[in-house]
Design a protein around this motif. Sequence first.
Motif, short mmCIF file in Angstrom:
data_model
loop_
_atom_site.label_atom_id
_atom_site.label_comp_id
_atom_site.label_asym_id
_atom_site.label_seq_id
_atom_site.Cartn_x
_atom_site.Cartn_y
_atom_site.Cartn_z
N THR A 25 64.22 46.94 61.38
CA THR A 25 64.78 46.74 62.71
C THR A 25 66.18 46.20 62.50
O THR A 25 66.37 45.04 62.18
N GLY A 26 67.17 47.10 62.66
CA GLY A 26 68.54 46.72 62.34
C GLY A 26 68.62 46.37 60.87
O GLY A 26 68.21 47.16 60.01
N ASP A 27 69.12 45.17 60.57
CA ASP A 27 69.24 44.74 59.18
C ASP A 27 67.95 44.09 58.68
O ASP A 27 67.78 43.87 57.49
N ILE A 28 67.06 43.78 59.63
CA ILE A 28 65.87 43.03 59.26
C ILE A 28 64.78 43.97 58.76
O ILE A 28 64.46 44.98 59.39
N GLU A 29 64.24 43.63 57.59
CA GLU A 29 63.12 44.40 57.05
C GLU A 29 61.85 43.59 57.26
O GLU A 29 61.84 42.37 57.11
N PHE A 30 60.79 44.28 57.65
CA PHE A 30 59.53 43.57 57.81
C PHE A 30 58.42 44.38 57.15
O PHE A 30 58.21 45.54 57.48
N GLU A 31 57.74 43.74 56.20
CA GLU A 31 56.68 44.43 55.49
C GLU A 31 55.35 44.19 56.21
O GLU A 31 54.77 43.11 56.14
N ALA A 32 54.90 45.21 56.96
CA ALA A 32 53.70 45.04 57.79
C ALA A 32 52.43 45.29 56.98
O ALA A 32 51.39 44.70 57.25
N LEU A 33 52.51 46.19 55.98
CA LEU A 33 51.36 46.41 55.07
C LEU A 33 51.85 46.13 53.65
O LEU A 33 52.88 46.67 53.22
#
Lengths: 246, 410
Positions: free
Chosen positions: A32-40
Motif C-alpha cells: 500500500t504505497g510505500d508500506i509493505e504488509f506481510e499478511a501470510l
Amino acid sequence: MTSTLSTETTMSVPTMPEPVISLTGARKTYHTGDIEFEALRGIDCRIYPGEYVAIVGPSGSGKSTLMNILGCLDVLTSGQYVLAGEDVSTMDEVALASARNRRIGFVFQQFHLLASLTALGNVELPLVYAGVAPAERRERALRALDRVGLADKARNHPGQLSGGQQQRVAIARALVTEPAIVLADEPTGNLDSHSTADVLGMIDDLHAEGATIVLITHESDVAARAGTVYNVTDGQFVGAGTEIAK
Amino acid sequence: MRPADLLGSSWSAIRTHKMRSALTMLGIVVGIASVVLTVGLGLGTQKDVSDQIASLGSDLLIVSPGSSTDDSGMRGGFGSAETLTLADADALASEIAVPDAAAVAAEKTASVSLEYGESNWTTTATGTSVSWVDVRSRELMYGSFFTDDDVTAAADVIVLGAETAEELFGSTAVVGQDVTIDGTQYEVIGVLAEAGSSGDTSLDDLAVVPMTTMVESLDSSGASEAVQTIYIKATDADALSAASQEAQALLLNLHGIASVDDADFTIDVQDSLIDAATSVYEKLTVLLTGIAALALLVGGIGVMNIMLVSVTERTREIGLRKALGAAPANIRNQFLIEAMILGLSGGAVGVIIGVGLALALPSVLGSTIVISGLALVVSVVVAVGIGAVFGVYPAARAARLAPIDALRDQ
Ligand SMILES: Nc1ncnc2c1ncn2[C@@H]1O[C@H](COP(=O)(O)OP(=O)(O)O)[C@@H](O)[C@H]1O
Ligand SMILES: [Mg+2]
C-alpha cells in the motif's frame, strides 16, 4: 518440510489420495504505497478430499487473505499452491478464472447474489461461464436448489428471500458445478442465530454427502463442527491442525 | 461462455437499469435524429434546386455579357456590361452560323410601374422575340403571345405573369384589359401559366413585351442596343455543346476577339448551373453533416461517461462474476455489447424520430426533405459503432478489475 510430510504420508497412510489443496511456503505481501504488509508468512497445509476444515483466528490475522489465495481470487507473492493437481501459482488470469469456475464453490459472508436475477438465475451463473447449455443448466440448478431445500423459491428474486434463504441459494450456487472444494468465508457472519444453525446444518449435510469444505470463521463454536481446525495468527498457522473428536 | 448468454447478460443489465440506459441512449437518439434530418434537408434542398433548374429545360444555353475571370465561376461585371447586343442575337439566330440552334431569344429588361385604375404594381418588363415562349418553356393560361407583326410594328401589347396580373387586377382572366405604363396604354393580350420560382426570383411576376416596344418606349438605360441575356435553345440535348461552340465562335468573330480567354461574354450550359448548385448543396450537406457528427460525438462521450459510472456502480457484480469464473474477456464483452445495444437502440429510435420530423417538417418549413434508405442504414451502423468505440474504455476498465478488490467494494 515437504519431504518430511510426504514421507509421513506414504508411511502412515499409504492409501491416502492426492490432496485437493496443497500449500507450500505460502507468503502474501500487500503493498500500500510505500508500506509493505506481510499478511501470510509461510503457510504449509494439505487438505484431502472429503475433509471439513475450519480456519479460525482473530480479525486481521490473514484468514480472508488465505481464502482469496485458496479460491484463486489472488496469487501468492511466493510459495506454491497446487489445487486438484494443477499448479495455480503460475497461472494467468484466464486460467485462474477457469480454475475458479471448475474447482471452487464460494460462499460469502455478504451472500453476493445478483438482485436482478432469480434464485435459479443466480445458481445457474457459474454454469453460464462454464458454457453449459440452457436446458442442462436449468436442470442442474434446480437440483442444487432442491438440495438446499429451496426448489419452491427458484423463481424468487433475492430481495424476496430471508437472509438464511439467500445464503442457502449461495450454497446451491457453490454446489452446482460440483467443485473440488467449497470455500465459505464467515458464511454465518450476517445471519441471526436461527439461520446460522440452519446454514451450518446444511454445510454439515454437504460434508456428510462427501463434499470437501473449508470454512473460515472467528467463532470457535462454528469451528467446532469441522473435522480439523487450523488457528491463524499474524499470517501463520499456530500449532498443527487440531482434529476434533466427535 | 455461449454467445447467446453473453447477449442475454448484456440485455438483462440494460433492462435492470432502465433509466440509466434511456439516458445513455438519449445522446445517440438526438445525434442520429439530427443526422437523418440534416442529411435529408441537404439532399432535399439539392433536389429542389435541381428540379427548378431542370424545369427551365436542359437543352438551353445562356449567353451573358461580361467575362468569366476564373475557373470558380466568378465573373467580372457579370450582367452589367453592355457587350451583348441585339445584333448579336440576330446573328445567333442565323441558321448558317449556328446550325445547332433551334431558337434564339434575347432578353432586355427594365423595371416598370404598371397601373390599372387605382392600383399599380412594379415589376420587371422583358423585351424579347416571339420565340421566347418556346425557348423559356412557358405556356399561356389565357390569350396568346405576341406575333412577329407585333414586333415589327412595335405594338403596344403586353403579356403578364400570373402573379403580376393577380396583383394588379386581382384576377388572371384579364385579356383585353389595358394597363398603363408612363401614360401609355398597353393591351393585355395574354397571361402566362404559373412556373414557380427560380431561387429568390419569381418566374410569375413579370411583363413581356415585343423587343421593339421595349427599345422604343420602355428602355431608359440609354444603351438601346444592349441586351441582358440571350437564350439559345439547341435542336436537342445532344447538340448542346456543338451549339455552344458555334455560338462562341460567332460572337468572338463579331466582337473581334482573338482568344477565348479575352471573351467579353459567357456561355453557360444549363447543366453547369445544376453542377454549380449541386456543389453548393453538397457543401451545405457536408456542413450540416459535420454539425450532426458533432452531436453524435457528444452522444458517444455520453455513452462512455455513463458506462464508466455503470462500471463503478457494478464493481461488486463484476467481482462476483469473476469469482464465479468469468474471464476478463467475458466481462469486457458484456460491457461492450451493452454499449453496442444502447447504440443500436438509440440509433433506431433516432432514425424513427428523424424520419418522423422529416415527414412533419416540410409542411412547416416549406422545404423538401429527402430520406435516403442508405443514410438510415449508415446512421444505425454509425450508432452501433459509436457504442462500440466509446464502450471500449469502460469495458476494458471493467475487465481489468481485480476480483478481490471488486468483491470487497461495499
Ligand atoms: N488488499 C490489501 N492491501 C493491504 N493490506 C491488506 C489487504 N487485504 C488485507 N490486508 C491486511 O492484511 C491483514 C489480513 O487481512 P485479512 O486477510 O482480511 O484478515 P482477516 O480476514 O483474518 O480479518 C490485515 O492487517 C489487513 O489490513
Ligand atoms: Mg476476513
